[in-house]
Motif scaffolding. Structure first.
Motif, PDB file in Angstrom:
ATOM      1  N   ASP A1006       0.867  -1.180   0.000  1.00 15.94           N
ATOM      2  CA  ASP A1006       0.000   0.000   0.000  1.00 15.94           C
ATOM      3  C   ASP A1006       0.904   1.230   0.000  1.00 15.94           C
ATOM      4  O   ASP A1006       1.173   1.816   1.057  1.00 15.94           O
ATOM      5  CB  ASP A1006      -0.910   0.003   1.234  1.00 15.94           C
ATOM      6  CG  ASP A1006      -1.661  -1.307   1.392  1.00 15.94           C
ATOM      7  OD1 ASP A1006      -2.070  -1.861   0.361  1.00 15.94           O
ATOM      8  OD2 ASP A1006      -1.828  -1.765   2.526  1.00 15.94           O
ATOM      9  N   PRO A1007       1.407   1.654  -1.163  1.00 13.94           N
ATOM     10  CA  PRO A1007       2.523   2.614  -1.185  1.00 13.94           C
ATOM     11  C   PRO A1007       2.090   4.063  -0.984  1.00 13.94           C
ATOM     12  O   PRO A1007       0.988   4.476  -1.351  1.00 13.94           O
ATOM     13  CB  PRO A1007       3.099   2.403  -2.592  1.00 13.94           C
ATOM     14  CG  PRO A1007       1.934   1.964  -3.417  1.00 13.94           C
ATOM     15  CD  PRO A1007       1.047   1.175  -2.507  1.00 13.94           C
ATOM     16  N   TYR A1008       2.996   4.797  -0.390  1.00 12.41           N
ATOM     17  CA  TYR A1008       2.890   6.259  -0.325  1.00 12.41           C
ATOM     18  C   TYR A1008       4.299   6.841  -0.387  1.00 12.41           C
ATOM     19  O   TYR A1008       5.292   6.127  -0.221  1.00 12.41           O
ATOM     20  CB  TYR A1008       2.139   6.720   0.919  1.00 12.41           C
ATOM     21  CG  TYR A1008       2.828   6.411   2.241  1.00 12.41           C
ATOM     22  CD1 TYR A1008       3.711   7.318   2.822  1.00 12.41           C
ATOM     23  CD2 TYR A1008       2.574   5.221   2.911  1.00 12.41           C
ATOM     24  CE1 TYR A1008       4.327   7.056   4.029  1.00 12.41           C
ATOM     25  CE2 TYR A1008       3.185   4.945   4.119  1.00 12.41           C
ATOM     26  CZ  TYR A1008       4.065   5.864   4.683  1.00 12.41           C
ATOM     27  OH  TYR A1008       4.680   5.598   5.875  1.00 12.41           O
ATOM     28  N   ILE A1009       4.388   8.133  -0.621  1.00 12.51           N
ATOM     29  CA  ILE A1009       5.662   8.806  -0.887  1.00 12.51           C
ATOM     30  C   ILE A1009       6.141   9.521   0.365  1.00 12.51           C
ATOM     31  O   ILE A1009       5.346  10.132   1.093  1.00 12.51           O
ATOM     32  CB  ILE A1009       5.519   9.808  -2.050  1.00 12.51           C
ATOM     33  CG1 ILE A1009       5.154   9.076  -3.343  1.00 12.51           C
ATOM     34  CG2 ILE A1009       6.798  10.604  -2.253  1.00 12.51           C
ATOM     35  CD1 ILE A1009       4.837  10.001  -4.497  1.00 12.51           C
ATOM     36  N   LYS A1010       7.437   9.446   0.591  1.00  8.10           N
ATOM     37  CA  LYS A1010       8.085  10.220   1.642  1.00  8.10           C
ATOM     38  C   LYS A1010       9.364  10.807   1.053  1.00  8.10           C
ATOM     39  O   LYS A1010      10.154  10.088   0.429  1.00  8.10           O
ATOM     40  CB  LYS A1010       8.392   9.342   2.852  1.00  8.10           C
ATOM     41  CG  LYS A1010       8.916  10.114   4.068  1.00  8.10           C
ATOM     42  CD  LYS A1010       9.247   9.172   5.217  1.00  8.10           C
ATOM     43  CE  LYS A1010       8.007   8.580   5.841  1.00  8.10           C
ATOM     44  NZ  LYS A1010       8.332   7.798   7.065  1.00  8.10           N
ATOM     45  N   ASP A1055       5.373   1.333   2.572  1.00 13.11           N
ATOM     46  CA  ASP A1055       4.164   0.509   2.603  1.00 13.11           C
ATOM     47  C   ASP A1055       3.415   0.812   3.897  1.00 13.11           C
ATOM     48  O   ASP A1055       3.952   0.644   4.998  1.00 13.11           O
ATOM     49  CB  ASP A1055       4.536  -0.978   2.540  1.00 13.11           C
ATOM     50  CG  ASP A1055       3.338  -1.882   2.766  1.00 13.11           C
ATOM     51  OD1 ASP A1055       2.262  -1.571   2.219  1.00 13.11           O
ATOM     52  OD2 ASP A1055       3.479  -2.875   3.496  1.00 13.11           O
ATOM     53  N   ARG A1056       2.164   1.260   3.758  1.00 15.90           N
ATOM     54  CA  ARG A1056       1.356   1.589   4.929  1.00 15.90           C
ATOM     55  C   ARG A1056       0.784   0.320   5.537  1.00 15.90           C
ATOM     56  O   ARG A1056       0.224  -0.530   4.848  1.00 15.90           O
ATOM     57  CB  ARG A1056       0.211   2.531   4.528  1.00 15.90           C
ATOM     58  CG  ARG A1056      -0.724   2.888   5.687  1.00 15.90           C
ATOM     59  CD  ARG A1056      -1.899   3.689   5.159  1.00 15.90           C
ATOM     60  NE  ARG A1056      -2.847   4.038   6.220  1.00 15.90           N
ATOM     61  CZ  ARG A1056      -3.850   3.267   6.616  1.00 15.90           C
ATOM     62  NH1 ARG A1056      -4.024   2.085   6.040  1.00 15.90           N
ATOM     63  NH2 ARG A1056      -4.674   3.663   7.573  1.00 15.90           N
ATOM     64  N   ASP A1057       0.919   0.204   6.846  1.00 14.10           N
ATOM     65  CA  ASP A1057       0.370  -0.916   7.588  1.00 14.10           C
ATOM     66  C   ASP A1057      -0.464  -0.381   8.745  1.00 14.10           C
ATOM     67  O   ASP A1057      -0.174   0.687   9.305  1.00 14.10           O
ATOM     68  CB  ASP A1057       1.476  -1.836   8.125  1.00 14.10           C
ATOM     69  CG  ASP A1057       2.162  -2.601   7.007  1.00 14.10           C
ATOM     70  OD1 ASP A1057       1.455  -3.097   6.118  1.00 14.10           O
ATOM     71  OD2 ASP A1057       3.402  -2.689   7.033  1.00 14.10           O
ATOM     72  N   ASP A1062       5.068   0.955   9.602  1.00  9.28           N
ATOM     73  CA  ASP A1062       5.198   1.030   8.155  1.00  9.28           C
ATOM     74  C   ASP A1062       6.587   0.570   7.727  1.00  9.28           C
ATOM     75  O   ASP A1062       7.589   0.802   8.415  1.00  9.28           O
ATOM     76  CB  ASP A1062       4.956   2.464   7.668  1.00  9.28           C
ATOM     77  CG  ASP A1062       3.513   2.890   7.851  1.00  9.28           C
ATOM     78  OD1 ASP A1062       2.701   2.057   8.263  1.00  9.28           O
ATOM     79  OD2 ASP A1062       3.206   4.075   7.591  1.00  9.28           O
ATOM     80  N   GLU A1063       6.654  -0.065   6.564  1.00  5.98           N
ATOM     81  CA  GLU A1063       7.901  -0.645   6.078  1.00  5.98           C
ATOM     82  C   GLU A1063       8.337   0.062   4.798  1.00  5.98           C
ATOM     83  O   GLU A1063       7.526   0.309   3.909  1.00  5.98           O
ATOM     84  CB  GLU A1063       7.706  -2.134   5.810  1.00  5.98           C
ATOM     85  CG  GLU A1063       8.988  -2.876   5.470  1.00  5.98           C
ATOM     86  CD  GLU A1063       8.760  -4.369   5.337  1.00  5.98           C
ATOM     87  OE1 GLU A1063       9.730  -5.093   5.041  1.00  5.98           O
ATOM     88  OE2 GLU A1063       7.610  -4.802   5.519  1.00  5.98           O
ATOM     89  N   LYS A1064       9.606   0.377   4.742  1.00  7.02           N
ATOM     90  CA  LYS A1064      10.124   1.064   3.557  1.00  7.02           C
ATOM     91  C   LYS A1064      10.254   0.081   2.398  1.00  7.02           C
ATOM     92  O   LYS A1064      10.820  -1.000   2.543  1.00  7.02           O
ATOM     93  CB  LYS A1064      11.470   1.729   3.839  1.00  7.02           C
ATOM     94  CG  LYS A1064      12.004   2.536   2.664  1.00  7.02           C
ATOM     95  CD  LYS A1064      13.149   3.450   3.067  1.00  7.02           C
ATOM     96  CE  LYS A1064      14.389   2.694   3.389  1.00  7.02           C
ATOM     97  NZ  LYS A1064      15.543   3.585   3.636  1.00  7.02           N
ATOM     98  N   ILE A1065       9.729   0.483   1.247  1.00  5.55           N
ATOM     99  CA  ILE A1065       9.820  -0.357   0.047  1.00  5.55           C
ATOM    100  C   ILE A1065      11.169  -0.149  -0.624  1.00  5.55           C
ATOM    101  O   ILE A1065      11.869  -1.092  -0.963  1.00  5.55           O
ATOM    102  CB  ILE A1065       8.669  -0.030  -0.926  1.00  5.55           C
ATOM    103  CG1 ILE A1065       7.318  -0.308  -0.261  1.00  5.55           C
ATOM    104  CG2 ILE A1065       8.810  -0.841  -2.206  1.00  5.55           C
ATOM    105  CD1 ILE A1065       6.130   0.139  -1.079  1.00  5.55           C
ATOM    106  N   GLY A1066      11.541   1.084  -0.838  1.00  4.18           N
ATOM    107  CA  GLY A1066      12.806   1.393  -1.487  1.00  4.18           C
ATOM    108  C   GLY A1066      12.966   2.896  -1.615  1.00  4.18           C
ATOM    109  O   GLY A1066      12.036   3.671  -1.352  1.00  4.18           O
ATOM    110  N   GLU A1067      14.145   3.308  -2.041  1.00  4.70           N
ATOM    111  CA  GLU A1067      14.403   4.728  -2.196  1.00  4.70           C
ATOM    112  C   GLU A1067      15.395   4.965  -3.317  1.00  4.70           C
ATOM    113  O   GLU A1067      16.139   4.059  -3.725  1.00  4.70           O
ATOM    114  CB  GLU A1067      14.942   5.330  -0.899  1.00  4.70           C
ATOM    115  CG  GLU A1067      16.357   4.890  -0.552  1.00  4.70           C
ATOM    116  CD  GLU A1067      16.903   5.564   0.707  1.00  4.70           C
ATOM    117  OE1 GLU A1067      16.122   6.209   1.415  1.00  4.70           O
ATOM    118  OE2 GLU A1067      18.121   5.432   0.956  1.00  4.70           O
ATOM    119  N   THR A1068      15.373   6.184  -3.829  1.00  6.88           N
ATOM    120  CA  THR A1068      16.383   6.642  -4.777  1.00  6.88           C
ATOM    121  C   THR A1068      16.946   7.945  -4.253  1.00  6.88           C
ATOM    122  O   THR A1068      16.227   8.726  -3.617  1.00  6.88           O
ATOM    123  CB  THR A1068      15.794   6.816  -6.186  1.00  6.88           C
ATOM    124  OG1 THR A1068      16.845   7.190  -7.091  1.00  6.88           O
ATOM    125  CG2 THR A1068      14.708   7.869  -6.226  1.00  6.88           C
TER     126      THR A1068
END
Length: 1366
Positions: A1006-1010, A1055-1057, A1062-1068
């Motif tokens: 369930d992605p969101y941006i940070k 990823d929203r839980d 919440d768990e980080k999916i990835g970053e650039t």
């Protein structure tokens, strides 16, 4: 194309020795299930409830089922599946498969198989970009009586990624629905059924896997999704042989993309079968007939009784096994078959027993002679070792040496082992491998496999054999502890007349001390090491070198507190060698000196004595060699070898390089993203200490005072702006270039405490010799390779206006641009519209190609909101649009100790399956150092300074200027450019993300941006998207920054839980300073879109990608953000009119059908027409309107039509169906916001027949026949229209023929059944033409028979009377 050529095209040349280019590591398999078509249920003409399963790496995932789907329906799935497996070996990757099954879901009974497909993981990995995109696969059912029948098609995308691979977008837009090029196999290649027949005769010398018996053996074949097993046979106790005499039949469709055919031998156990080993056959060779005659094949596996992960690997990958497990006699035939079968049965061939006995049971004897001389570099874990030689089930006593103690990790056995006689089948092609075991206390701790064909010379010399730790035994863990054995081995046929004196095999080998040896010396020229593993908590090591050869060793001095030590010394080892020792291994260990504990091994490499330069007065030129710790990189070693056959010939030489005086200048910009030195305290005032002693040669005895910067700015991103300048001796040859060690400290409590944050190293030679790789990525250097749609660019007048606009709006100094430069730099195109005279509507024309992304939407054609922006498709740093950064960036790392398992943990955790890895030093990332570096010779330094002064007279540097082009001038002036800090606004436009990794257990993330920069955080958690691996955002974010300063912009996906964190999916990460001070990037007014890969620190596999672009503005000149939001979805009413059917087959006995049509649009609920009862000629009349509420845009856009025959007392009969796409109609209606009707076109996949009314068109229907092929089953005349919801509410219409019955008016259908008292009319309406013809014929026959009975006697009497009168 014939079968051989096709398979060479799929797999390469049969028998090619070129291995697949796969590598060990972590792997991620991503499967995108797009849609399915033509799924066929178990019985022809039935509907089904399909669900689809995928199995990869023994992980199974599946879709939810869909209800009541007919055989021709097109289903949109749009689901993503991710399968991740860590630390796979090359063998495991090559043996992995992707299994796809479609099953008919049943609530109470077991799901039935519809069709399956199987792919090798390596087949996908070997494709371009390691992926297949938008490919259709054909399904077949191996359990069906008609195996070759196609049971449907799936459209999928598959990618196989590992470390270093870029993310692949499997959802990339595709214009057409179903193209021939989208088939995994070309359409001109029809799938043909073939039969594989494996004739399994017997097995001999099988392993004993049962405690109180032998082995309950059976064989299993698993290929292309099909499994067949032999019967279970208990092996005898004499030869451990099992006789089957069975034929295993396996069907296969060709062409096939599976490359490995595996036969496993298993032991039948009540709980779980135990694997005894396997044999791997190349499927292309099966096609060629290479296995079509009977032959014996060797079986290899793990040591008996071992069940750990390494034993499992040995049982599944024969060449990794450590034991021979017997022979199997079989043959494999491959031939074309109309009806291939899957079964196991007894061989029916007459005389097969006599044929096998006469041709394959006669044996020949082979002898194995072996002399074991010595072993070196043996593990010091044990003090005594023996050597055992095993070769099949050979006769004679156990061939094992005495167990002796090691001295200096060397064991001198010098024994002649007993001759072993092997009885092997006379017809065998390949003798089994010879196994050499190093044993301790009866355990085979290490092993080696050698091919007997390599030892056919009776006069052979001793040969060094490298041993490998047997990880199934798990007594010695590390590969560098395996050791080496010196052997003499001879293999040949045995007749009993051989003379053992030939080659001196009758005598034990003489020890080295008794031979004609001579003293010799090995000189190891030790220069330096680079990038060693840090072993101390301070991030450094105390390294020294140990050189080991033939039981002797030499140790260098210890150099303290460095990971780039320089020795420039010669280590001497005295050896006693003979001419036959040229390949003696030389092992080099790099260790870290510890006072309180055992010294740690931090690197390892191997030389051979044959590599040394012999009897030369000069040292051998050195080379860099990689150090390793199994799978871990341990740095590099610069060294060479000299060997002198006599100590009298030894020459003393100096190995220090020739040097010149040089001067180094480091313009320190600052430190970025520092982590605290003490966990509970933030970074206070960081500073750098440059260890100048680390670049001194050993001959330079002077003590140089280290240089350090002053503690200045506080925080984790301090800007230093200090120039460090020092002189040093630079080697003339770049191979000897030194590395400067730089340590970063924190300044706490007014300097009372200065804990270390981390360290980094600078290779001064790379800068001096101009070979620094500023970007460790491939860059696009040819503008011609960038696809720009020149047809959409502007006219010459527009170019002139663009140049003026560029010069006016740009904050840079005025630059003269040519028209070609502007043409190359234009990344934004605004749409063109043409106005139609008929309705004065404007329609977009001349759309750009797919390299441009459509952004925003126009509320009116002239508002200039919608535009197309060029997408470079990769990270902008990988293109020429950003010049090389003016800064060098070095990663700061910190050692936080070695990972060790406590005794408590060991009680509750299994041993690490990767025993090849040493206990690793845990190195953590601690930040970055940025600066500008220049290294020049002292002679050229004054010349460059004068050159800069001359250039300064020609140029004026001010705060608003761009960086200059001359490197020396840039270095001189960059400090002035960085003195003034500037506030800027970073504007990030995020378009979408693709292939986001799955973080939830049973659903997508369930992605969101940070977004993070310099302590500022933008958290968009409230706008998360549920279960979406490919979210679309079309948003912009503004974040403030001060440059120079904290510059590492982190764009993260989380990823929203609900219940857990919440768990980080990835970053650039984007370095803002690199862009802000980039000449080319600042010249680009309109920034292009870039696609950046997302990574997570826990793995090196891509975790997805993000499509975005970035702008930097001054706060006073901040423009309004662009509106890039997508046009919001609109509600539409899809109006479908079913007019009539034609050419529909009759299903009732009276040659009529009770026809009705069922239809659904996209995923809407199906609707039905009324029923045309007793339709007599397949021409059903309906005039029936259906309305479906849909939203546009939509990914599906399909109409599914089905013709049914209604039955009252039983299930209705399915007649046929059709699927048709209205994607282009939906696109046009949505963009122009008006109602649009579909028109039939002859070039579509279905046949459309125009009538007088152009809005009506025919759609051909078909069904799947008994042979799996589609056959025509009639056609439907329809009208289809998309109406905006507002227009639909303004002009409503009724369902069916209900009121309001307008637009168009639907009349009551003609030729429907009408009740009547007239029986002839009823018969006429209820019977079909053929049935009525049959009834008429039957009535005529009855009348004729009645007349014959009634008047027959009168006629006969008249005839008789007439005859009598005559």
């Amino acid at each position: 194309m014939d079968l051989k050529a096709l398979n060479q095209n799929l797999f390469g040349e049969v028998g090619s020795s070129e291995p697949l280019k796969v590598k060990k590591g972590d792997y991620l398999v991503h499967i995108f299930l797009e849609e399915s078509r033509g799924l066929v249920a178990d019985g022809a003409g039935e509907t089904l409830d399909p669900l689809i399963t995928f199995e990869v790496f023994e992980i199974r995932k599946y879709t939810p089922s869909k209800k009541g789907i007919s055989s021709g329906a097109a289903l949109h799935w749009g689901e993503h599946f991710f399968f991740e497996k860590k630390d796979l070996s090359v063998d495991e990757v090559e043996s992995s498969k992707i299994k796809i099954e479609v099953r008919n879901h049943q609530m109470l009974l077991k799901d039935s198989l519809v069709g399956s497909f199987e792919l090798d993981v390596t087949y996908i990995y070997y494709q371009p970009k390691h992926s297949l995109v938008h490919k259709w696969i054909a399904l077949s059912n191996p359990n069906s009586y008609d195996f070759q029948a196609i049971r449907g098609h799936l459209k999928i995308g598959v990618s196989v990624l590992t470390e270093g691979d870029g993310d692949v977008d499997l959802t990339v837009h595709q214009e057409e629905d179903f193209k021939d090029s989208d088939l995994l196999l070309p359409p001109q290649i029809s799938l043909k059924p073939y039969q594989i027949k494996l004739s399994l005769i017997k097995a001999d010398s099988l392993p004993q896997l049962d405690i109180h018996g032998t082995i309950d053996a059976y064989c299993e074949i698993n290929f292309a999704g099909n499994i067949v097993q032999s019967s279970v046979v208990v092996a005898d106790r004499t030869r451990f042989s099992a006789n089957w005499y069975e034929e295993l039949y396996l069907p296969v469709l060709m062409p096939n993309v599976s490359s490995k055919f595996i036969l496993r031998v298993l032991d039948k156990d009540p709980l779980k079968p135990e694997n005894a080993g396997c044999i791997v056959f190349d499927f292309p060779k099966i096609i060629e007939g290479n296995y079509s005659r009977y032959n014996w094949y060797n079986l290899y596996g793990a040591p008996e009784g071992r069940t750990n992960s390494h034993a499992k690997l040995m049982n599944n990958i024969p060449h990794a096994a450590s034991e021979w497990h017997g022979l199997i006699l079989l043959k494999i035939e491959f031939y074309e078959a109309d009806k291939p079968i899957i079964k196991c049965g007894k061989i029916s061939e007459k005389g097969i027993n006599d044929y096998i006995r006469d041709n394959f049971e006669p044996t020949e004897q082979y002898e194995l002679r072996c002399q074991v001389l010595c072993g070196v570099a043996l593990s010091d874990k044990f003090s005594e070792y023996s050597v055992e030689i095993a070769w099949g089930r050979s006769m004679g006593t156990v061939n094992e040496t005495k167990s002796i103690k090691t001295v200096g990790r060397k064991a001198d056995w010098y024994e002649r082992l007993n001759k072993k006689i092997l009885k092997a089948p006379a017809c065998i092609d390949d003798l089994c491998d010879i196994f050499i075991y190093l044993k301790n206390s009866g355990d085979r701790v290490c092993f080696a496999r050698i091919n007997p064909l390599e030892f056919k010379d009776v006069l052979t010399k001793p040969k060094w054999i490298a041993l490998t730790p047997d990880k199934a035994i798990d007594k010695i863990n590390y590969v560098w502890e395996g050791g080496y054995i010196l052997l003499r081995v001879y293999v040949g046929k045995y007749t009993g007349k051989e003379d053992d004196k030939v080659g001196r095999w009758h005598l034990p080998p003489l020890p080295t001390a008794n031979k004609n040896t001579h003293p010799a010396k090995l000189l190891f020229n030790l220069y330096q090491c680079r990038d060693l593993q840090a072993s101390d908590l301070e991030g450094q090591s105390d390294p020294y070198i140990e050189v080991y050869c033939n039981g002797e060793s030499a140790i260098s001095n210890v150099i303290y507190r460095t990971i780039n030590p320089m020795w420039y010394c010669v280590l001497q080892i005295e050896l006693k060698v003979t001419a036959e020792n040229d390949e003696t291994p030389i092992l080099v260990y790099v260790r870290d000196k510890d006072n309180d504990t055992d010294d740690d091994l931090i690197g390892f490499c191997i030389f051979t004595l044959g590599e040394a330069l012999k009897d030369s007065p000069f040292p051998q030129p050195p080379t860099w060699r990689d150090l390793t710790l199994g799978k871990v990189n341990g740095g590099k070693l610069l060294s060479s070898l000299n060997f002198y056959t006599s100590s009298l010939n030894v020459r003393v030489y100096d190995i220090e390089p020739e040097c010149i005086e040089a001067i180094a200048e480091i313009n320190c910009l600052g430190l970025r993203d520092l982590t605290p030195a003490v966990g509970w305290l933030p970074v206070n005032k960081a500073f750098i200490k440059f260890d100048l002693n680390s670049i001194q040669l050993p001959s330079q005895k002077m003590s140089i005072r280290n240089v350090e910067t002053q503690p200045g700015e506080s925080g984790s991103n301090p800007t230093i702006n200090t120039v460090i300048r020092f002189k040093f001796m630079m080697p003339v040859d770049n191979i000897f270039s030194p590395s400067l060690t730089c340590v970063v400290y924190d300044y706490l409590f007014k300097g009372l405490s200065q804990p270390q944050i981390g360290l980094f190293t600078i290779n001064l030679g790379n800068i001096f010799y101009k070979v620094t790789e500023r970007r460790n990525k491939a860059c696009i250097t040819d503008m011609s390779k960038v696809i720009i749609d020149h047809s959409r660019l502007k006219t010459d007048e527009d170019y002139n206006r663009e140049i003026h606009r560029y010069q006016t709006l740009s904050s840079l100094n005025p630059i003269k641009f040519s028209k070609e430069d502007i043409r190359k730099g234009i990344f934004v195109i605004y749409p063109d519209f043409s106005e139609k005279e008929k309705n004065k509507k404007k329609k977009e024309v001349n759309r750009p190609n797919d390299s441009y992304i459509k952004l925003g939407f126009n509320r009116h054609p002239d508002d200039k909101v919608m535009h197309y922006r060029y997408n470079v498709g990769v990270e902008l740093e990988s293109t020429e649009y950003i010049e090389k950064s003016p800064f060098e960036t070095f990663e700061i790392t910190k050692c936080i100790g070695r990972e060790s398992e406590s005794w408590i943990d060991s009680l509750f955790s299994s041993k690490n399956s990767d025993a090849e890895l040493s206990p690793e030093v845990r190195i953590k990332h601690a930040g970055f150092f940025k600066g500008v570096l220049r290294v020049t010779s002292l002679d050229n330094f004054d010349k460059k300074e004068k050159k800069v002064k001359r250039l300064k007279k020609k140029r004026t540097i001010n705060d608003n200027s761009i960086l200059l082009d001359n490197d020396d001038e840039d270095f001189s002036d960059i400090r002035q450019l960085l003195l003034k800090k500037t506030q800027v606004v970073i504007r990030i436009y995020v378009i979408s993300c693709t292939n986001l990794a799955q973080k939830d257990l049973k659903s997508q993330s369930d992605p969101y941006i940070k977004i993070k920069l310099a302590g500022n955080v933008i958290n968009d958690r409230d706008n998360y998207q549920t279960d979406q691996p490919n979210p679309k955002y079309y948003k912009n974010f503004d974040i403030m920054a001060t440059l120079p300063g904290a510059s590492r912009l982190k764009i993260q996906l989380w990823d929203r839980d609900l219940m857990v964190k919440d768990e980080k999916i990835g970053e650039t990460v984007i370095d803002i300073e690199d862009r802000y001070f980039s000449n080319k990037w600042r010249r680009i007014l309109e920034k292009p879109i870039e696609t950046r890969t997302l990574y997570h620190k826990s793995t090196k596999i891509p975790q997805g990608s993000i499509m975005m672009w970035l702008e930097i503005h001054a706060p006073s000149l901040l423009p309004n953000p662009l509106d890039i939001t997508e046009k919001p979805p609109s509600d539409y009413e899809a109006r479908l009119i079913i007019w009539q059917t034609d050419d529909v087959d009759s299903y009732d006995a009276e040659d009529t059908s009770d026809l009705y049509v069922k239809a659904f649009v996209n995923d809407s609920k199906p609707k039905e027409t009324d029923t045309h009862y007793r339709c007599t000629n397949g021409n059903g009349q309906f005039n029936w309107r259906m309305k479906f509420d849909i939203q546009l845009p939509n990914e599906i856009c399909t109409i599914n039509l089905q013709i049914w025959d209604r039955d009252v007392l039983s299930q209705s009969d399915f007649i046929g169906d059709a699927c048709l796409s209205f994607r282009e109609l939906a696109r046009g209606s949505f963009e122009m916001e008006k109602r649009m009707k579909m028109r039939g076109h002859d070039d579509r996949p279905f046949s459309f027949f125009r009538k007088s009314d152009p809005d009506k068109f025919w759609v051909d229907c078909s069904r799947t026949g008994e042979d799996g092929r589609r056959v025509k089953s009639g056609k439907i005349q329809i009208t289809f229209e998309l109406v905006p919801k507002e227009a639909a509410l303004a002009c409503p219409v009724g369902e069916g023929r209900d009121e309001p019955n307008i637009d168009p008016y639907l009349e009551d259908p003609k030729n429907r059944f009408q009740w009547s008292l007239n029986p002839f009319k009823l018969i006429n309406q209820t019977c079909g033409p053929n049935f009525k013809f049959k009834v008429c014929c039957m009535v005529c026959c009855i009348i004729c028979l009645y007349l014959a009975i009634m008047i027959g006697p009168s006629i006969i009497g008249a005839v008789i009377g007439t005859a009598a009168r005559k």
